[in-house]
Scaffold this motif. Structure first.
Motif: not given
Length: 240
Positions: A37-44, A57-61, A50-53, A91-96
């Motif tokens: 995980f260490s080499p990944l930037p925070d957005y990745e 689709g593209d969750v990068k945005p 977010l893949f799990r939520t 939404g609420v699911t992603a936020a939780i």
């Protein structure tokens, strides 16, 4: 049912059912498998979570919008559910689901200081209070209650206030210390401004709590002020 509809609407809006980036998820997971995980930037890192939520689709945005809104990975995880929901696509699911990461980090930090004397695991304590408070948007006052061996009995929020003030009542702090049979305390509060420098009001409030504890033989080991720029220790600064 309403929450599911909301998440479905977000998925449609963000193209989750017509993924233009087929294979991106597998490539990102493969990079983690090979290099960690260490080499990944925070957005990745956020993307992976977010893949799990959002199964498609593209969750990068979404990941980049979260970092833009809250300034850092810590800011994202420290934000409240309502604050996270202000970001488009969240939404609420992603936020939780995001708050789950923050809670896990808090519990790991608490575990690291709960099985040995707090004063001998100071770096772990500082890491814990930073995770807990550095990104809070309102001032919060917490107390770590310690037993005779300086082991943690409880970490409790005594009050939460505004962006620059959380009223503290020494009598209530001592009442709770007696209920828990605490022998010593570490006071902790945050400065949402980011600057952990103690204010004159912080110094006076600490003095009042120290005086309240003297007759009860309850010691105040330190008062930590937490901000995004670091942690200030009253003891290190010669204020206790």
């Amino acid at each position: 049912m309403g929450r599911r509809v909301d998440e479905f609407s977000e998925s449609v809006r963000y193209g989750d059912f017509a993924d233009p980036n087929v294979g991106h998820r597998d490539r990102l997971r493969e990079r983690v498998r090979l290099g960690g995980f260490s080499p990944l930037p925070d957005y990745e890192l956020l993307e992976l979570h977010l893949f799990r939520t959002f199964p498609r689709g593209d969750v990068k945005p979404r990941a980049k919008a979260l970092l833009a809104r809250f300034g850092s990975l810590g800011g994202v995880l420290g934000a409240s559910v309502d604050e996270l929901k202000t970001v488009p696509g969240i939404g609420v699911t992603a936020a939780i689901d995001l708050k789950l990461l923050h809670e896990a980090a808090l519990r790991l930090g608490r575990e690291s200081i709960s099985k040995r004397p707090v004063v001998s695991s100071w770096s772990a304590l500082l890491g814990y209070v930073r995770v807990a408070l550095a990104n809070e948007t309102r001032e919060q006052f917490r107390v770590l209650f310690l037993d005779k061996k300086n082991q943690l009995i409880a970490d409790e929020r005594m009050n939460q206030g505004t962006v620059d003030h959380a009223p503290v009542y020494p009598r209530e702090v001592m009442r709770r210390a007696l209920e828990l049979s605490a022998s010593a305390l570490i006071l902790v509060h945050n400065h949402p401004s980011g600057d952990p420098t103690p204010s004159g009001a912080d110094v006076e409030m600490t003095r009042q709590i120290i005086e309240a504890g003297k007759s009860l033989r309850i010691s105040i080991h330190d008062h930590l002020v937490v901000g995004r720029e670091g942690v200030a220790s009253f003891k290190s600064l010669g204020l206790i």
